[in-house]
Design a protein around this motif. Structure first.
Motif, mmCIF file in Angstrom:
data_model
loop_
_atom_site.group_PDB
_atom_site.id
_atom_site.type_symbol
_atom_site.label_atom_id
_atom_site.label_comp_id
_atom_site.label_asym_id
_atom_site.label_seq_id
_atom_site.Cartn_x
_atom_site.Cartn_y
_atom_site.Cartn_z
ATOM 1 N N TRP A 242 48.083 4.399 24.589
ATOM 2 C CA TRP A 242 47.271 5.421 25.101
ATOM 3 C C TRP A 242 45.886 4.579 25.855
ATOM 4 C CZ3 TRP A 242 46.656 9.882 26.927
ATOM 5 C CH2 TRP A 242 45.296 10.569 27.289
ATOM 6 N N PHE B 255 53.197 4.999 24.670
ATOM 7 C CA PHE B 255 52.790 6.254 24.437
ATOM 8 C C PHE B 255 53.355 6.960 23.349
ATOM 9 C CE2 PHE B 255 51.188 6.143 28.940
ATOM 10 C CZ PHE B 255 49.809 6.402 28.796
ATOM 11 N N GLU C 121 50.510 12.053 23.313
ATOM 12 C CA GLU C 121 49.929 11.566 24.360
ATOM 13 C C GLU C 121 50.233 11.587 25.743
ATOM 14 O OE1 GLU C 121 48.201 7.625 21.317
ATOM 15 O OE2 GLU C 121 49.884 7.637 22.453
ATOM 16 N N GLU D 240 42.543 5.710 28.320
ATOM 17 C CA GLU D 240 41.817 6.957 28.654
ATOM 18 C C GLU D 240 41.595 6.842 30.331
ATOM 19 O OE1 GLU D 240 39.651 10.265 27.635
ATOM 20 O OE2 GLU D 240 40.534 8.810 26.340
ATOM 21 N N GLN E 44 48.790 6.413 17.536
ATOM 22 C CA GLN E 44 48.174 5.732 18.640
ATOM 23 C C GLN E 44 48.478 4.215 18.301
ATOM 24 O OE1 GLN E 44 44.222 6.822 19.840
ATOM 25 N NE2 GLN E 44 44.041 4.658 20.834
#
Length: 247
Positions: A160, A191, A195, A162, A186
């Motif tokens: 993950w 991923f 996610e 952002e 996570q």
């Protein structure tokens, strides 16, 4: 532009599905870029394109399931007839690649670093990059076809991140690493299904292709988990060898 899956298995090949390799072609069909060159790709690509019609190769990172056949491609560029239309064929890699120095310098191909913070212009395409979350340094790719304005994003391998949301913003096609089911949680490798759905939703992409599933993983479970969380207005497309997506 068009994207064809040459191989999409995560980690190792099984049966007819090799590991990560994708053929990107311009809308006019006159420019071709290979994204990664996983196991089995040098043989499988010939079903769709004469290998010596490639204009460039772009590598995301050094893991063998993404670069296993690069040396074989070099042999093909050197030895297969008729000779490549473009010589030397550039093989682009990230600057700190430890695999790139192993490539042969024979005049038929040429290893060249791309600049992760810059724009790589290849024919009708603009490539931009973002560093992913992965044990080895790895870069996702955002590919813009200048004439049509269409965008394909290839996450390569990543946990993950952002910042990937803005990177994939409003892509016409998101090709996303979906190695793990939600049970893994996570992590710093790949991923999970939820996610991938979150990334597609928040980036507002038009279509999603979950890839890099290990051959013996529970595909039904992973894809089912993606479907549970994916917004209904996003097309969910299946990944398999030979699959062709046009945007």
């Amino acid at each position: 532009m068009k994207l064809r899956i040459i191989g999409c298995a995560g980690g190792y090949p099984l049966g007819e599905n090799g590991t990560s390799s994708y053929l990107l072609s311009s809308s006019e069909g006159d420019y071709h870029v290979l994204l990664d060159a996983g196991s089995g790709s040098a043989l499988a690509i010939e079903k769709y394109l004469d290998v010596n019609s490639l204009d460039a190769v772009v590598l995301s990172h050094d893991h063998p399931d993404h670069v296993a056949d690069v040396g074989i491609f070099q042999h093909l560029f050197l030895l297969k007839k008729p000779a490549p239309q473009t010589t030397p064929i550039p093989i682009y890699h990230f600057p700190e690649s430890t695999f790139a120095p192993l490539l042969v310098d024979d005049g038929s191909s040429l290893a060249k670093p791309y600049q992760p913070n810059g724009v790589l212009k290849l024919g009708p395409f603009d490539f931009t990059f973002i560093k992913t979350v992965h044990p080895l340094e790895c870069y996702a790719m955002r590919i813009l076809e200048r004439e049509t304005g269409k965008v394909i994003v290839y996450t390569a391998d990543s946990g993950w991140l952002e910042a990937m949301i803005a990177f994939a913003n409003e892509a016409d096609l998101l090709v996303a690493d979906c190695n793990f089911s939600n049970e893994v949680g996570q992590n710093d490798k790949h991923f999970t299904a939820e996610e991938v759905a979150r990334l597609a939703n928040e980036a507002k992409v038009k279509a999603l292709v979950p890839t890099h599933l290990p051959p013996q993983a529970d595909k039904g479970l992973i894809i089912g988990q993606v479907m549970e969380d994916l917004n209904a207005n996003i097309s969910l497309l299946e990944a398999y060898p030979g699959a062709l997506y046009e945007v």
